[in-house]
Write a protein that holds these residues in place. Structure first.
Motif, PDB file in Angstrom:
ATOM      1  N   LEU A  35      17.430  11.385  -4.285  1.00  0.00           N
ATOM      2  CA  LEU A  35      17.799  12.709  -4.759  1.00  0.00           C
ATOM      3  C   LEU A  35      19.311  12.708  -5.006  1.00  0.00           C
ATOM      4  CD1 LEU A  35      16.756  15.627  -5.254  1.00  0.00           C
ATOM      5  CD2 LEU A  35      17.291  16.106  -2.860  1.00  0.00           C
ATOM      6  N   ALA A  36      19.708  12.899  -6.246  1.00  0.00           N
ATOM      7  CA  ALA A  36      21.116  12.841  -6.613  1.00  0.00           C
ATOM      8  C   ALA A  36      21.551  14.144  -7.260  1.00  0.00           C
ATOM      9  CB  ALA A  36      21.367  11.668  -7.564  1.00  0.00           C
ATOM     10  N   GLY A  37      22.873  14.284  -7.412  1.00  0.00           N
ATOM     11  CA  GLY A  37      23.415  15.477  -8.044  1.00  0.00           C
ATOM     12  C   GLY A  37      24.843  15.693  -7.608  1.00  0.00           C
ATOM     13  N   ALA A  38      25.580  16.485  -8.364  1.00  0.00           N
ATOM     14  CA  ALA A  38      26.973  16.780  -8.040  1.00  0.00           C
ATOM     15  C   ALA A  38      27.061  17.602  -6.756  1.00  0.00           C
ATOM     16  CB  ALA A  38      27.618  17.545  -9.200  1.00  0.00           C
ATOM     17  N   ASN A  39      28.232  17.610  -6.141  1.00  0.00           N
ATOM     18  CA  ASN A  39      28.454  18.448  -4.963  1.00  0.00           C
ATOM     19  C   ASN A  39      28.102  19.894  -5.282  1.00  0.00           C
ATOM     20  OD1 ASN A  39      29.394  16.359  -3.353  1.00  0.00           O
ATOM     21  ND2 ASN A  39      31.531  16.695  -3.891  1.00  0.00           N
ATOM     22  N   GLY A  40      27.364  20.526  -4.340  1.00  0.00           N
ATOM     23  CA  GLY A  40      27.000  21.920  -4.520  1.00  0.00           C
ATOM     24  C   GLY A  40      25.771  22.162  -5.364  1.00  0.00           C
ATOM     25  N   CYS A  41      25.060  21.089  -5.732  1.00  0.00           N
ATOM     26  CA  CYS A  41      23.881  21.260  -6.593  1.00  0.00           C
ATOM     27  C   CYS A  41      22.642  21.706  -5.817  1.00  0.00           C
ATOM     28  CB  CYS A  41      23.582  19.970  -7.355  1.00  0.00           C
ATOM     29  SG  CYS A  41      22.921  18.647  -6.325  1.00  0.00           S
ATOM     30  N   GLY A  42      22.682  21.623  -4.472  1.00  0.00           N
ATOM     31  CA  GLY A  42      21.537  22.067  -3.665  1.00  0.00           C
ATOM     32  C   GLY A  42      20.765  20.964  -2.976  1.00  0.00           C
ATOM     33  N   LYS A  43      21.246  19.720  -3.049  1.00  0.00           N
ATOM     34  CA  LYS A  43      20.492  18.590  -2.472  1.00  0.00           C
ATOM     35  C   LYS A  43      20.251  18.762  -0.967  1.00  0.00           C
ATOM     36  CE  LYS A  43      23.401  15.300  -3.387  1.00  0.00           C
ATOM     37  NZ  LYS A  43      24.554  16.089  -3.909  1.00  0.00           N
ATOM     38  N   THR A  44      21.333  18.934  -0.230  1.00  0.00           N
ATOM     39  CA  THR A  44      21.206  19.019   1.221  1.00  0.00           C
ATOM     40  C   THR A  44      20.432  20.260   1.633  1.00  0.00           C
ATOM     41  OG1 THR A  44      23.246  17.754   1.578  1.00  0.00           O
ATOM     42  CG2 THR A  44      22.478  19.119   3.397  1.00  0.00           C
ATOM     43  N   LEU A 206      13.889   8.517  -9.227  1.00  0.00           N
ATOM     44  CA  LEU A 206      15.191   9.169  -9.154  1.00  0.00           C
ATOM     45  C   LEU A 206      15.013  10.624  -9.569  1.00  0.00           C
ATOM     46  CD1 LEU A 206      18.293   9.260  -8.908  1.00  0.00           C
ATOM     47  CD2 LEU A 206      18.390   8.490 -11.308  1.00  0.00           C
ATOM     48  N   VAL A 207      15.434  11.536  -8.693  1.00  0.00           N
ATOM     49  CA  VAL A 207      15.392  12.969  -8.968  1.00  0.00           C
ATOM     50  C   VAL A 207      16.829  13.470  -8.977  1.00  0.00           C
ATOM     51  CG1 VAL A 207      14.598  15.219  -8.152  1.00  0.00           C
ATOM     52  CG2 VAL A 207      13.141  13.201  -7.853  1.00  0.00           C
ATOM     53  N   VAL A 208      17.209  14.171 -10.034  1.00  0.00           N
ATOM     54  CA  VAL A 208      18.583  14.671 -10.159  1.00  0.00           C
ATOM     55  C   VAL A 208      18.554  16.196 -10.190  1.00  0.00           C
ATOM     56  CG1 VAL A 208      20.731  14.575 -11.470  1.00  0.00           C
ATOM     57  CG2 VAL A 208      19.175  12.614 -11.498  1.00  0.00           C
TER      58      VAL A 208
END
Length: 249
Positions: A35-44, A206-208
């Motif tokens: 699970l990837a994405g920029a900071n603040g995208c909601g991953k965590t 890969l999930v973005v």
């Protein structure tokens, strides 16, 4: 069969911030998903719904067909999470005490706790360190202690939030090897990372994420192309038309 099912998940924090905005994600048993994405995208935030550390504002999350909101205790036994800051996860005075913490809270007998701790420490290569103070270990060893604690709980799903953060090269290799061993033994793995180079060659998907939603989802070789526009650095190999390779080669 899907062991994780996230349907139209929304989460709004008390300050009004909408961190996850209608995300859908299904993960099959035994699958390895990045699970990837920029900071603040909601991953965590999304990850913390998988074992009930957060509960949805809207939508639903199920583990093996059972709602997390309806039975968070069951979800926490089935889905173990390794946090980005390993020190925040350490609760025991010794490595043994730390790994035994979960099984003790399940009310297991001492012989069963001892058996689980011994098996978990052997699995992560730390059998000789059960009397060591965990806070004095290296970063890679601390992450392996955290993994052992999850194995002692018999978790079927293991979630890693930035497992390579703040590790040196040997530490990254230690943790990556352990993650791959878990995959080989049938565990379902969901992992967030900003550095796809280290692990993407081993993943099934890969999930973005972008702005709280799923923006891309597919096989790594295809989904990784052009992800710079989503705030994620595309690996050098992919950018240059080469095959993704393992850091362990």
């Amino acid at each position: 069969m899907n062991i994780l099912e996230v349907r139209n998940l929304c989460h709004r924090f008390p300050d009004g911030t909408l961190a996850v905005a209608g995300a859908d994600l299904c993960v099959a048993e035994g699958e390895f998903v990045i699970l990837a994405g920029a900071n603040g995208c909601g991953k965590t935030t999304l990850l913390r719904h998988l074992n009930g550390l957060l509960l949805p504002t809207g939508g639903s999350v199920a583990v093996d067909g059972v709602s997390v909101a309806a039975n968070p205790r069951r979800a926490r036994q089935m889905v173990g999470m390794v946090f980005q800051d390993a020190d925040s996860q350490i609760v025991g005075e010794t490595v043994y005490d730390d790994v035994a913490f979960g099984p003790e809270n399940l009310g297991l007998t001492r012989p069963e706790i001892d058996r689980r701790v011994a098996g978990a420490l052997e699995a992560v290569g730390l059998s000789c360190m059960e009397d060591q103070r965990p806070h004095l270990l290296s970063g890679g060893q601390k992450r392996r202690v955290a993994i052992a604690g999850i194995l002692a709980m018999k978790s079927r799903v293991i979630v890693f939030d930035e497992p390579f953060s703040n590790l040196d090269y040997p530490g990254v290799r230690q943790v990556l090897r352990q993650i791959l061993r878990l995959r080989e033994t049938g565990h379902t793995i969901v992992l967030t990372t900003h550095d796809l180079e280290k692990v993407l060659a081993h993943a099934d998907r890969l999930v973005v994420m972008q702005k709280g939603r799923i923006a891309k989802d597919g096989p790594p070789e295809a989904a990784v192309r052009g992800i710079d526009v989503l705030g994620v650095r595309e690996p050098h190999a992919s950018r240059n038309g080469m095959t993704l390779t393992s850091w362990l080669n």
